[in-house]
Each structure stands twice: as C-alpha cells, then as structure tokens.
Design a protein around this motif. Structure first.
Motif, mmCIF file in Angstrom:
data_model
loop_
_atom_site.group_PDB
_atom_site.id
_atom_site.type_symbol
_atom_site.label_atom_id
_atom_site.label_comp_id
_atom_site.label_asym_id
_atom_site.label_seq_id
_atom_site.Cartn_x
_atom_site.Cartn_y
_atom_site.Cartn_z
ATOM 1 N N ALA A 1 -6.344 6.770 -7.925
ATOM 2 C CA ALA A 1 -6.135 5.312 -7.931
ATOM 3 C C ALA A 1 -5.943 4.758 -6.523
ATOM 4 O O ALA A 1 -6.246 3.590 -6.262
ATOM 5 C CB ALA A 1 -4.937 4.968 -8.808
ATOM 6 N N GLY A 2 -5.465 5.593 -5.609
ATOM 7 C CA GLY A 2 -5.251 5.122 -4.248
ATOM 8 C C GLY A 2 -6.460 5.249 -3.345
ATOM 9 O O GLY A 2 -6.416 4.852 -2.177
ATOM 10 N N ALA A 3 -7.540 5.786 -3.866
ATOM 11 C CA ALA A 3 -8.761 5.978 -3.067
ATOM 12 C C ALA A 3 -9.653 4.744 -3.146
ATOM 13 O O ALA A 3 -9.463 3.854 -3.961
ATOM 14 C CB ALA A 3 -9.515 7.214 -3.544
ATOM 15 N N ASN A 4 -10.643 4.750 -2.281
ATOM 16 C CA ASN A 4 -11.552 3.613 -2.172
ATOM 17 C C ASN A 4 -12.830 3.874 -2.972
ATOM 18 O O ASN A 4 -13.939 3.660 -2.488
ATOM 19 C CB ASN A 4 -11.883 3.402 -0.685
ATOM 20 N N GLU B 1 -3.325 13.840 -3.304
ATOM 21 C CA GLU B 1 -2.746 12.854 -2.381
ATOM 22 C C GLU B 1 -3.147 11.421 -2.710
ATOM 23 O O GLU B 1 -2.617 10.480 -2.107
ATOM 24 C CB GLU B 1 -3.167 13.190 -0.935
ATOM 25 N N ASN B 2 -4.066 11.254 -3.645
ATOM 26 C CA ASN B 2 -4.526 9.894 -3.953
ATOM 27 C C ASN B 2 -4.156 9.483 -5.378
ATOM 28 O O ASN B 2 -4.530 8.443 -5.838
ATOM 29 C CB ASN B 2 -6.033 9.780 -3.731
ATOM 30 N N ASN C 1 -15.043 8.730 0.194
ATOM 31 C CA ASN C 1 -13.920 7.825 0.466
ATOM 32 C C ASN C 1 -13.918 7.316 1.897
ATOM 33 O O ASN C 1 -13.359 6.251 2.180
ATOM 34 C CB ASN C 1 -12.597 8.530 0.161
#
Length: 323
Positions: free
Chosen positions: A211-214, A322-323, A154
């Motif tokens: 879903a919030g990760a790259n 957290e993501n 990430n």
C-alpha cells in the motif's frame, strides 16, 4: 472515477513516449492487440513470449499493420514501433526467474506490466515444476514476475501499473487446497476458473501488502474473445455449438475489442493511483465474494509465497515487508 457502472472508453491523445511496457503472450490474440495499442501510443513494448520465431513474426506483422494504419489526430508520429522480444516460458519457473533477471539487466524503467499470457481449458497436465498447468501458467508464473519486478517498477515513475487479464470465469472458481493441483479430481473448466480467481485474490493481497508503494494493480475481464484458448474446447460438442452461436450472433469479440479493457486499465488517467480495481468489458464492477474474502486471500498468499520461496530474491521479500 465517477459512476462505477458507466462504460469506460479508450482515452485519446495519450503519449507513452517515455514508457516501457512488458506484455506476456504478446505474439497473438489479446496480447498482440494490447501490444499494438501501447506501441502506437509511443511505448517501448517488450514481447515476453516462449517462441522467438513467433515473436519475430508478430513484430513483423505489427510493423506492417502500423504502416498501413492511418495516424489519428493526436497520435504519436512514429516511423516504426518500438518493439523488443524477450524469452519467457511460464511453464518453467527457472525461465520466469531468468526473464526477470534479464529485465533488470536492461537497466531501464518499467512502467507497465501486462500479465496476459495463459492457457484455458487444457487437458490435465503438469509443468516441469510439478504444478497443474493452469495454476502455474495463468497464475503462479505471473506472481513471480510481478513480485521480482516490484522494486524496479516502484523506482520507474509516478504512474506505475500492473494489469492482469483475468476472466468472468473467476466467479465459478474455488479455493480448495486439497485439490488445488487437480490431483484428486480434474475439470479443465474448473481449473481455468480457479486460476482466474487466484489472479484477482492476488491483486487484492498485493494491494494491501504494498500500500505504501507507487504501484497500482488492476484486473480485467476482456469479454468472450476468439483466441487460441478456444481451440482446447474443440473436442467438446457443447462448447463448439456455444462458440458457433456466439460468433453467429456477433457476441464473440476479436482480439482488438478484447484488448480494450486492458488498455484502458493500463493508460487511462482515471486509474492513476488506483489499485484493487476489477474491470469487466469496460465497466468497473465488483468481483466475486470469494475473491474479496480477506482470510482466503491471505491463505492463498501464504501458499503462493511458499511455492516461490526458492526463486524470490531477498530484495523482493524485503520490498514487500517494507511497503
């Protein structure tokens, strides 16, 4: 991405000069072809294999093939391919965990992870960890690699991808927790199909969890490919005849053709920022209904995390939360 039924083609003039890729099972078959394609684009490729001897021979052959293959317009001008061996035995979770620690100790970005290694249609057997071989080698071991490298990947750029080499065989896979390890009944064809189903279900779960990760995660079916997996079927009269028929009518792909979908998933600009995509023989298609069942995905996820709890670091679990 346009029309989902349209045939995708290998992109041209892609530079991976500052990219590091991991390819499991890179020393032969589809993995070898994926490694060659990515390295020719300029990537540094880590060959994650059991055998150092096998990996060294593959590296030697890859370099020879590179020197004898004319450079196309727009291709990276490379004197040598950038290749590195790192030991990985997917039948041992200790080995898998050590591999992830070794990767982290390199202190370098990892932009691509190609989960390719696997076995198919093998006779009943269990790993040192006590799990059915298809389940661990094709599925569970790759889950541990993926989860342990998420945080590192990430931080590695703005186009990070994980590609799983699955199979159309996932369509006859089942999720039966009473027989997930083949203890009640065993069919090597079913166990192979099950492991490929689990890969796709894991893809969808991970897509939602981070879903919030790259990071994008994609799965592919390479087609019917003449690989080492076929050798496990040679004691089957029906398979030998089916295998020979496909070869006779030109429907059996070689490793290079079989690698195309994985390479497209890994490098095509069309898939930047995409996740939860299944590509079958160069086309984006919908995987099986069971693989898309959210409740079953969660059950498999919980079961998988439970099995890996001993090996998953706190950082990895925290990253997912957290993501």
């Amino acid at each position: 991405m346009g029309n989902k039924s349209a045939k995708l083609s290998l992109p041209e003039n892609i530079s991976l000069n500052n990219v590091t890729a991991i390819v499991t099972g890179a020393n032969r078959g589809i993995g070898y072809a994926i490694t060659f394609a990515l390295a020719r684009m300029g990537a540094t490729v880590i060959l994650a294999c059991r055998s150092q001897e096998g990996a060294n021979k593959a590296i030697e052959n890859l370099q020879l093939e590179h020197k004898s293959t004319p450079r196309k317009d727009g291709e990276e001008e490379l004197e040598e391919l950038k290749l590195q061996f790192m030991p990985l035995d997917l039948s041992s979770l200790r080995s898998v965990y050590k591999f992830t620690e070794d990767v982290k100790s390199l202190n370098k970005p990892i932009q691509l992870l190609i989960c390719n290694a696997g076995i198919g249609n093998a006779s009943q057997g269990y790993t040192e960890d006590g799990y059915e071989r298809h389940f661990q080698i094709n599925y569970l071991g790759h889950c541990l690699i993926t989860l342990e490298l998420l945080s590192l990947m990430n931080k590695s750029g703005d186009d990070i991808r994980i590609v799983q080499v699955s199979s159309v065989a996932h369509t006859f896979g089942k999720l039966d927790f009473d027989n997930i390890q083949g203890n009640k009944s065993y069919s090597r064809i079913n166990m192979y199909g099950n492991s490929k189903l689990y890969q796709i279900m894991f893809m969808f779960s991970l897509q939602q969890k981070i879903a919030g990760a790259n990071i994008g995660i994609l799965s592919i079916h390479p087609g019917v490919v003449a690989t080492e997996i076929n050798r496990n079927f040679q004691d089957s009269f029906l398979w030998r005849n089916f295998d020979n028929m496909l070869k006779g009518i030109g429907m059996m792909k070689d490793g290079k053709d079989g690698a195309n979908s994985a390479v497209i998933a890994a490098v095509s600009p069309a898939f930047k920022g995409c996740s939860g995509v299944y590509i079958s023989e160069g086309k984006c298609v919908s995987p099986s209904k069971l693989s898309r069942n959210v409740q079953q995905q969660q059950k498999l996820w919980d079961y998988t995390i439970g099995l890996l709890k001993e090996f998953l670091s706190e950082d990895s679990l925290k990253f997912i939360e957290e993501n």
